[in-house]
Design an enzyme around this catalytic site. Structure first.
Site, PDB file in Angstrom:
ATOM      1  N   GLU A  42     -21.442  -4.955  -2.529  1.00  0.00           N
ATOM      2  CA  GLU A  42     -19.986  -4.889  -2.631  1.00  0.00           C
ATOM      3  C   GLU A  42     -19.413  -6.188  -3.172  1.00  0.00           C
ATOM      4  O   GLU A  42     -18.520  -6.184  -4.045  1.00  0.00           O
ATOM      5  CB  GLU A  42     -19.367  -4.590  -1.258  1.00  0.00           C
ATOM      6  CG  GLU A  42     -17.844  -4.500  -1.290  1.00  0.00           C
ATOM      7  CD  GLU A  42     -17.233  -4.238   0.076  1.00  0.00           C
ATOM      8  OE1 GLU A  42     -15.980  -4.213   0.159  1.00  0.00           O
ATOM      9  OE2 GLU A  42     -17.976  -4.056   1.058  1.00  0.00           O
ATOM     10  N   ARG A  43     -19.915  -7.304  -2.692  1.00  0.00           N
ATOM     11  CA  ARG A  43     -19.370  -8.591  -3.106  1.00  0.00           C
ATOM     12  C   ARG A  43     -19.707  -8.923  -4.554  1.00  0.00           C
ATOM     13  O   ARG A  43     -18.896  -9.513  -5.267  1.00  0.00           O
ATOM     14  CB  ARG A  43     -19.878  -9.684  -2.157  1.00  0.00           C
ATOM     15  CG  ARG A  43     -19.222  -9.607  -0.790  1.00  0.00           C
ATOM     16  CD  ARG A  43     -19.922 -10.440   0.271  1.00  0.00           C
ATOM     17  NE  ARG A  43     -19.206 -10.349   1.548  1.00  0.00           N
ATOM     18  CZ  ARG A  43     -19.700 -10.753   2.711  1.00  0.00           C
ATOM     19  NH1 ARG A  43     -20.932 -11.249   2.777  1.00  0.00           N
ATOM     20  NH2 ARG A  43     -18.977 -10.631   3.816  1.00  0.00           N
ATOM     21  N   GLU A  86     -10.159  -3.873  11.154  1.00  0.00           N
ATOM     22  CA  GLU A  86      -9.218  -3.436  12.189  1.00  0.00           C
ATOM     23  C   GLU A  86      -8.035  -4.394  12.238  1.00  0.00           C
ATOM     24  O   GLU A  86      -8.095  -5.499  11.672  1.00  0.00           O
ATOM     25  CB  GLU A  86      -9.922  -3.407  13.548  1.00  0.00           C
ATOM     26  CG  GLU A  86     -11.087  -2.442  13.608  1.00  0.00           C
ATOM     27  CD  GLU A  86     -11.780  -2.401  14.963  1.00  0.00           C
ATOM     28  OE1 GLU A  86     -12.666  -1.556  15.136  1.00  0.00           O
ATOM     29  OE2 GLU A  86     -11.416  -3.214  15.854  1.00  0.00           O
ATOM     30  N   PRO A  87      -6.961  -4.018  12.908  1.00  0.00           N
ATOM     31  CA  PRO A  87      -5.819  -4.931  13.025  1.00  0.00           C
ATOM     32  C   PRO A  87      -6.202  -6.292  13.598  1.00  0.00           C
ATOM     33  O   PRO A  87      -5.602  -7.309  13.266  1.00  0.00           O
ATOM     34  CB  PRO A  87      -4.864  -4.178  13.962  1.00  0.00           C
ATOM     35  CG  PRO A  87      -5.164  -2.731  13.702  1.00  0.00           C
ATOM     36  CD  PRO A  87      -6.647  -2.683  13.480  1.00  0.00           C
ATOM     37  N   GLY A  88      -7.250  -6.337  14.439  1.00  0.00           N
ATOM     38  CA  GLY A  88      -7.653  -7.596  15.054  1.00  0.00           C
ATOM     39  C   GLY A  88      -9.005  -8.108  14.610  1.00  0.00           C
ATOM     40  O   GLY A  88      -9.526  -9.068  15.191  1.00  0.00           O
ATOM     41  N   LEU A 109       1.271 -17.723 -20.789  1.00  0.00           N
ATOM     42  CA  LEU A 109       1.230 -17.745 -22.253  1.00  0.00           C
ATOM     43  C   LEU A 109       1.922 -16.540 -22.880  1.00  0.00           C
ATOM     44  O   LEU A 109       2.328 -16.601 -24.043  1.00  0.00           O
ATOM     45  CB  LEU A 109      -0.228 -17.837 -22.733  1.00  0.00           C
ATOM     46  CG  LEU A 109      -0.916 -19.180 -22.442  1.00  0.00           C
ATOM     47  CD1 LEU A 109      -2.393 -19.113 -22.784  1.00  0.00           C
ATOM     48  CD2 LEU A 109      -0.244 -20.307 -23.225  1.00  0.00           C
ATOM     49  N   HIS A 110       2.077 -15.480 -22.120  1.00  0.00           N
ATOM     50  CA  HIS A 110       2.859 -14.329 -22.595  1.00  0.00           C
ATOM     51  C   HIS A 110       4.360 -14.593 -22.460  1.00  0.00           C
ATOM     52  O   HIS A 110       5.172 -13.815 -22.974  1.00  0.00           O
ATOM     53  CB  HIS A 110       2.498 -13.058 -21.814  1.00  0.00           C
ATOM     54  CG  HIS A 110       1.337 -12.304 -22.376  1.00  0.00           C
ATOM     55  ND1 HIS A 110       0.039 -12.717 -22.234  1.00  0.00           N
ATOM     56  CD2 HIS A 110       1.297 -11.138 -23.091  1.00  0.00           C
ATOM     57  CE1 HIS A 110      -0.768 -11.847 -22.822  1.00  0.00           C
ATOM     58  NE2 HIS A 110      -0.039 -10.885 -23.356  1.00  0.00           N
ATOM     59  N   GLY A 147     -13.744  -7.588   0.855  1.00  0.00           N
ATOM     60  CA  GLY A 147     -15.189  -7.776   0.879  1.00  0.00           C
ATOM     61  C   GLY A 147     -15.625  -9.091   1.502  1.00  0.00           C
ATOM     62  O   GLY A 147     -16.786  -9.489   1.381  1.00  0.00           O
TER      63      GLY A 147
END
Length: 371
Positions: free
Chosen positions: A233-234, A123-125, A328-329, A354
């Site tokens: 999930e983790r 949630e936002p909080g 490195l690219h 997660g």
């Protein structure tokens, strides 16, 4: 049997996933990144060869990890896994509840590629602190009335149903339940750094009526259900991390073998070859530990501490490797046409989703008696 054997013996599954990824995902991935989502048809195609049923109708956690590894190492991305395999976090609670009505209405259609499911906890909080959620569901006769908001919800824009954590009781972890919500709420698509092909939404519930029969498990037992699934999930996020790192390393090795500077290939420079060796070492350590932990989870062991270690180690490795791959690219690594650029963007969410890395460390410290 050691972890390497358990994972390597699944060559038939690897071949199936590799071929599917090369044919159905890689040619379209850039287009899906621009569109901000994968097509529903991809879910149906994946269901057609049995990929969406792994871990539910057939297969186990080891098979799920193999799928994750192979999609990424065949040229896919953690973003496409998030979009295509969202059912991996949307339906486990439903499946394990044993509620045949919910399984028939939601889980099986998701496995069949007919419906897209999502999980709404954050949630936002309230993020990693699941016990602090405030989205409220009030029982009124044969339905609940839901009010509140959720954010950072993977596949929230396309979802046909959302397995939603709601507060049905007192404050804290004791008062949380899971409800499957199908409609009546509003969605706002969020723009983000990576995982561009995986839609992410903010959901708003304003007096949304949900049938009481959509309750998953027992009322006020949702926190336990959520925590139980966090291990899986983790560990799959850890697999995404080391698989992304391995793909970035493979791409980089190919690049430095062919890229010449001052008359010889980059790989002939000691600073480059030693960097590659360090990358390979860290990837192998993260992969070995994560796989061993996955096997223990698959056996039903309590591996909360080890899962925290696996996720943090794999995420840290991935962050270091994709950064080195871009470096490195050179200039090409900074270009959108470069695959390592996408992995660099996508990797950043793995230490947040997660359960943030800091939360994993705190949880491990508590489990070990250090805090």
């Amino acid at each position: 049997m050691i972890a390497k054997d358990l994972f390597d013996e699944r060559e038939e599954l690897r071949s199936l996933v590799r071929n599917f990824t090369c044919k159905e995902i890689v040619p379209h991935l850039a287009e899906w990144e621009r569109a901000g989502e994968v097509p529903r048809e991809l879910h149906k195609k994946a269901a057609g060869i049995g990929l969406l049923g792994i871990g539910f109708e057939h297969g186990d956690l080891i098979d799920s990890v193999v799928v994750t590894e192979e999609v990424i190492q065949a040229g896919g991305s953690s973003g496409v896994i998030a979009a295509l395999l969202t059912l991996g976090i949307a339906i486990p609670h439903i499946w394990q509840s044993g509620n045949q009505d919910l399984i028939d209405r939601f889980a099986k259609p998701a496995i069949g590629g007919e419906k897209i499911g999502s999980l709404a906890v954050t949630e936002p909080g309230a993020g990693s602190d699941v016990a602090a959620i405030t989205t409220k569901a009030t029982k009124q006769g044969d339905h609940y009335v839901v009010n509140g908001a959720k954010t950072f919800i993977t596949s929230g824009c396309r979802a046909d149903f959302v397995t939603t954590a709601v507060r049905t009781g007192e404050p804290g972890y004791q008062g949380i339940s899971l409800l499957v919500i199908e409609d009546g709420f509003t969605r706002r698509k969020l723009d983000k750094m990576g995982w561009h092909c995986s839609d992410t939404a903010e959901l708003h519930f304003d007096d949304v009526k949900v049938p009481a029969k959509n309750l998953v498990g027992e009322e006020n037992q949702g926190f336990v259900q959520i925590m139980r699934q966090f291990q899986v999930e983790r560990i799959t996020l850890a697999a995404q991390a080391y698989a992304t790192a391995q793909r970035a390393l493979d791409l980089t090795v190919g690049w430095v073998r062919n890229r010449e500077t001052f008359g010889k290939p980059l790989v002939k420079r000691q600073v480059v070859s030693h960097r590659l060796a360090e990358m390979a070492m860290k990837i192998d350590l993260a992969r070995t530990y994560t796989r061993e932990t996955a096997i223990r989870i698959n056996r039903g062991e309590d591996c909360v501490t080890e899962v925290c270690f696996a996720k943090n180690a794999a995420v840290e490795t991935c962050a270091e490797v994709v950064d080195a791959a871009v470096q490195l690219h050179g200039g090409m690594g900074y270009m959108r046409e470069s695959e390592v650029e996408r992995h660099y963007r996508d990797a950043r969410i793995l230490g947040i989703g997660g359960g943030a890395s800091e939360v994993m460390t705190e949880l491990a410290a508590r489990r070990l008696g250090f805090a």
